[in-house]
Structure formats: C-alpha cells, structure tokens
Design a protein around this motif. Structure first.
Motif, mmCIF file in Angstrom:
data_model
loop_
_atom_site.group_PDB
_atom_site.id
_atom_site.type_symbol
_atom_site.label_atom_id
_atom_site.label_comp_id
_atom_site.label_asym_id
_atom_site.label_seq_id
_atom_site.Cartn_x
_atom_site.Cartn_y
_atom_site.Cartn_z
ATOM 1 N N ILE A 6 0.884 -1.555 -0.165
ATOM 2 C CA ILE A 6 -0.161 -0.468 -0.272
ATOM 3 C C ILE A 6 0.716 0.713 0.510
ATOM 4 N N ILE A 7 0.778 2.404 -0.775
ATOM 5 C CA ILE A 7 1.418 3.184 -0.797
ATOM 6 C C ILE A 7 0.803 4.986 -1.212
ATOM 7 N N ASN A 8 1.151 5.198 -0.122
ATOM 8 C CA ASN A 8 0.591 6.580 0.427
ATOM 9 C C ASN A 8 1.448 7.870 -0.978
ATOM 10 N N VAL A 9 1.171 8.807 -1.337
ATOM 11 C CA VAL A 9 1.936 9.559 -1.609
ATOM 12 C C VAL A 9 1.460 10.553 -1.090
ATOM 13 N N LEU A 18 4.163 -2.555 3.669
ATOM 14 C CA LEU A 18 4.055 -3.989 3.347
ATOM 15 C C LEU A 18 3.079 -4.751 3.922
ATOM 16 N N PHE A 19 2.616 -5.408 3.723
ATOM 17 C CA PHE A 19 1.380 -6.729 4.111
ATOM 18 C C PHE A 19 2.034 -7.849 3.831
ATOM 19 N N GLU A 20 2.411 -8.727 5.196
ATOM 20 C CA GLU A 20 1.938 -9.925 4.989
ATOM 21 C C GLU A 20 1.133 -10.737 5.854
ATOM 22 N N ASP A 21 0.033 -11.893 5.337
ATOM 23 C CA ASP A 21 -1.537 -11.801 5.786
ATOM 24 C C ASP A 21 -2.353 -11.045 5.886
ATOM 25 N N GLU A 26 6.118 -3.784 7.600
ATOM 26 C CA GLU A 26 7.368 -2.908 6.856
ATOM 27 C C GLU A 26 6.460 -1.774 6.938
ATOM 28 N N LEU A 27 7.002 -1.088 7.460
ATOM 29 C CA LEU A 27 6.820 0.170 7.004
ATOM 30 C C LEU A 27 8.016 1.693 6.686
ATOM 31 N N ASN A 28 8.173 1.930 5.613
ATOM 32 C CA ASN A 28 9.213 2.553 4.027
ATOM 33 C C ASN A 28 8.939 3.634 4.618
ATOM 34 N N LYS A 29 9.628 5.555 4.780
ATOM 35 C CA LYS A 29 8.691 6.129 4.092
ATOM 36 C C LYS A 29 10.742 7.510 3.357
ATOM 37 N N GLU A 30 9.985 7.452 2.523
ATOM 38 C CA GLU A 30 10.883 8.253 1.488
ATOM 39 C C GLU A 30 10.656 9.228 1.553
ATOM 40 N N LYS A 31 11.328 10.595 1.895
ATOM 41 C CA LYS A 31 11.394 11.910 1.394
ATOM 42 C C LYS A 31 11.686 12.049 0.063
#
Length: 514
Positions: A6-9, A18-21, A26-31
């Motif tokens: 799931i990507i929020n911009v 990132l979801f598994e079942d 995982e939660l990644n943030k990219e400035k």
C-alpha cells in the motif's frame, strides 16, 4: 504467504506499507528529493585523513562529511582511482573492458598510503546518515538489479547460497558467463532461480549500461557531485520482494502509479495487472487499516495475547525490549509453561517489530526466565525461524545466563519512528497550567468584560465537561450567581475536545469572542 503493498504519496514523502497475510510488517518512508540514499554513487572530495581510525572524511555534498574506512576502499581501489584520474583530467573515455586490473589490495594497509586530502574519489552510499553521523561510504561499487548485482572491477560470478540445486547453479553461471564482458562480475540473486535465460541476460546488460553512465558522468562532473541515483525506495522494495505471492500493489497517486506500472512492465510483465490506482474518498491508509495498525504498533508498549506485553526502549547505543507476562502470571499455574508461551509469542512479535521499525545495531531482549535448557534452546530456534524472512543481515546469539538475548541487525537507514505524542491541550506544550482554584476567577473576569464593556446580554461558554460540572454544581451555582451579578444570560456547553483549562466564548450569533 499473501503480500500486499500500500503506497501513500504526499507532497513531502512517499510512505510504503508492506502487508503479509493482512499484517503490517514493514513501513518505509521516503522523503521526496532528499538524496543521499543507499546505493547512490557520488564523486566525492577527501576532506580529512584520520590515521588513528585508518579512515577518512569525504565531502559528498551532505551537511556532514561522510565516513569511509580503509577496508571500505575495496580490493580494486587503485584501478578505480586510475579510471577516475583519467576521467577528471578530461581525457578521452577509456575502454573499461580492456583496462588491466591491479593486484588486489591487502587488508592491513593504511588509508593514508592510497588517498590524500583534496583528492577526488568515486564512492557509493553504504549507510544513510543516522543521528549525528554523516553517511557511510564504500568504494567497492555494486549495482543491484532484480536478478543480479553487477560488480565492476571484477571477473567473478557468485551465486546466492539459497540456490541449492547444483544443476540450477550451473545454468545460472553459464548464462552470466555468456553475456559478461571483461572486468565485470556478478552476484546472482535468489530471485534469478527459475527465470528465463533472456531475462537474466537483459538484467545484466541493463546494469552494464548504468555503469557506463557512471563513467561518462564522472568525466563531466566536479566533486562533490551526484553521479548516479539509486532507484527510489518504492521500486527498490518491489525489485527485491516481487514474486508470485504478491496479490496487489495499491497506489493513491497517478504519477507514481504510472512509474510503478512501467517498472513492473519491464521486470515482470505478467504482474502488471496487480498494480491498482486507488481513487477512494477515504485516505488510502485508513481504507486499508494501515493507520490503525501503525497507531497500535509504534507505541512504547506493544500488546500480546492474553494480557502479555512488550516494552520497547531506544537509546543511542542500543535498543532494549522487555517481555512481560502481565495478567497471564496470575491465571496460569505452570510458571515454566506460562513463561515459554509468552516468550514464543513475544519472539514472533519482536521479529515483526524489528522489520516494522527498521531497528538496527544492537538489540537486547529480556525474556521471561526459563529454567529448562530445552525451552531456552527452543526459544532461540523460534527467534531464528521468525527472522528468517528478514532481508537485513542479522546475528542471533543464544540466551545468556541472565536470560538476555542479543541480536545484531544491519542498519543502513535511520530507524522508522512514528511520534505517538500530542501537544497537551491544557498547557500547549509549556508544562505550565493555571491552578484550578484560579479558573473560576479568570472566567468571571472575562464574563465581566463582555457584559460591562461590550454590553452583551448573552454569552455562551464552551468548556471541558469537568469544568462545566464545576460551574453548574449546586442549586446556587457559579453560573447562576454570575447571571444575577452581571445581568447577562450565560449558557454552558460541554465539549470533550476542549482542554481542561481552556474556555471559549461565543455571542448570540454563535460568533467566537476574542
């Protein structure tokens, strides 16, 4: 295992969940446009040699100088530096494939014998800036693709240890050898297993083209300068994780949606249909229950089943996790079995938390004491099993005699942190509040001002329910006394969102008074 991305911009950053079942792992943030990401290649300028550390500080354009150790120069640094010297002197671009590689550098050399202050060197970001430290650098270049990692200044073909089939290893080595020019080596990734010959060859050739862009970029640059950007975090995660278990990639931004579709069309055309553009009115993270999971998972206290919980503390040197049985200890009679059950549940949640928060460095876990050696061994094995899917390199040590487990986990980016605190509505972050005894005095002064100076005959007060009860308590309440004293109608309205000492005033038209 079913995986979803799931990507929020937003205008400032891209957040990737990132979801598994159906569980957030995982939660990644990219400035947006911050630069200095792992994998970026720069032409840097050496600022200072540190003989005592056998290291140097290098200016790559970041606010703090980056750090490079002698061992990070790589075995072919001298050959690479010859190439950089030729390119920075504006000479004709040499044929990389015909260059003669020097003898590999030893591990016991001194950095001062190979670089000097003011010298330009080609470097790659190995770790992003963390806390007060600048980025960590390496001169041992590598370019990552979906199936292979290209290693310039090498002629070696390595294969992932997870590919165990001798026949498959032989096939992959043959494919790489057929297409690799001289002075290029590769590491064949696990994702290459079972892939078509042409797909792997295409991956290698596209990475070679990227390296050629690096060579031409050095020739036209003056240090410090960015030579090659690593792919953004979104495509990097997709590149590393995309496989048959991915069911959907949902994005709420048209531009990023098109970029991801184009990227997947290149690396895995059959997967293009799983990329979806979210157009709902509800924010994407609320719609997919991401926000709720973030709020419950990033706090200091993390709940487990049946009353057990974790306490996670962060320090400059390490992370500490304390496992507590909570109410379980009062319910169950078998202390050893209770401790084992809580510890096993905690191990699974801790492995998830390490990925979710991207916690790196040293992690110390204080499990509930176990007396049986077989239980202690089983707990360590459970932790290793739970962390088997963790892409970060890690080492898990057995339980110490004090019941502590030590884990080291590769840290290449700052830890993911979600601030779970809000500014106090009562003191507005100052830590100072008006004593309750003075509250009615302040309110009365305001009512007197509006009634006498502004000549208002009606005032509405919006206050916290606790304050409302205080003002209306008794037959001859404060509200009634003020109405008689100031000859003014006063209405008290309860509002749960209003701070305990906050009072808002309105006139008959419901216009706020200031």
């Amino acid at each position: 295992m079913n995986k979803e991305l799931i990507i929020n911009v937003t205008s400032n950053e891209i957040t990737i969940a990132l979801f598994e079942d159906k569980q957030l792992v995982e939660l990644n943030k990219e400035k947006c446009k911050t630069g200095f990401a792992v994998g970026d290649i720069y032409l840097g300028k050496v600022k200072k040699i540190m003989p005592g550390l056998n290291a140097a500080f290098v200016n790559v354009g970041y606010e703090k100088d980056a750090f490079i150790h002698y061992l990070d120069l790589g075995p072919q640094f001298t050959t690479q530096q010859k190439l950089v010297n030729i390119l920075t002197n504006n000479k004709k671009i040499p044929n990389f494939e015909t260059m003669r590689l020097d003898k590999a550098m030893g591990k016991n050399g001194k950095i001062s014998g190979f670089i000097a202050s003011g010298q330009s060197i080609l470097v790659q970001i190995a770790k992003e800036a963390i806390s007060t430290k600048g980025p960590r650098l390496t001169c041992d270049m590598s370019l990552a693709g979906r199936n292979v990692v290209l290693i310039p200044f090498s002629n070696k073909v390595s294969i992932s240890q997870k590919i165990r089939s001798a026949e498959e290893r032989k096939r992959l080595k043959r494919i790489a050898s057929e297409v690799l020019p001289n002075n290029y080596g590769v590491i064949i990734r696990t994702a290459a297993m079972g892939q078509q010959d042409e797909e792997i060859k295409h991956d290698i050739l596209s990475l070679i083209e990227r390296w050629k862009k690096v060579i031409s970029g050095v020739r036209n640059s003056t240090a410090p300068a960015l030579i090659l950007n690593e792919e953004n975090r979104t495509t990097t995660i997709i590149r590393d994780l995309l496989n048959g278990s991915f069911s959907s990639i949902c994005i709420d931004d048209q531009t990023v949606y098109e970029e991801v579709r184009e990227y997947i069309r290149t690396i895995a055309p059959e997967k293009e249909k799983i990329v979806k553009l979210y157009k709902g009115n509800v924010p994407i993270f609320d719609n997919f229950d991401v926000s709720k999971q973030i709020m419950s998972l990033f706090s200091k206290y993390v709940s487990l089943k049946k009353g057990a919980y974790l306490i996670i503390e962060h320090t400059e040197a390490l992370h500490v996790v304390d496992v507590n049985s909570g109410n379980r200890a009062k319910v169950d009679n078998d202390q050893e079995q209770t401790a084992m059950d809580v510890n096993l549940a905690a191990a699974a949640e801790i492995a998830r938390q390490l990925r979710l928060r991207d916690m790196g460095g040293i992690i110390v876990i204080d499990f509930i004491d176990l007396h049986k050696s077989e239980n202690r061994t089983a707990l360590v094995e459970k932790m290793r099993e739970m962390m088997a899917n963790d892409r970060a390199k890690h080492t898990i040590l057995p339980l110490s005699k004090f019941g502590l487990m030590q884990i080291t986990r590769q840290r290449v980016r700052p830890e993911t942190h979600i601030d779970m605190r809000e500014t106090c509505p009562a003191c507005h972050g100052t830590g100072l509040v008006t004593p309750a005894a003075l509250l009615d005095t302040q309110i009365e002064k305001q009512i007197a001002y509006y009634a006498k100076e502004k000549k208002l005959d009606y005032i509405k007060l919006r206050v916290n329910p606790v304050v409302a009860a205080f003002l209306t308590k008794g037959v001859f309440s404060l509200r009634l006394r003020w109405m008689l004293k100031y000859r003014c109608a006063i209405r008290i309205v309860k509002n749960t969102t209003t701070g305990i000492i906050e009072t808002r005033y309105f006139n008959r038209k419901d216009e706020e008074l200031f």
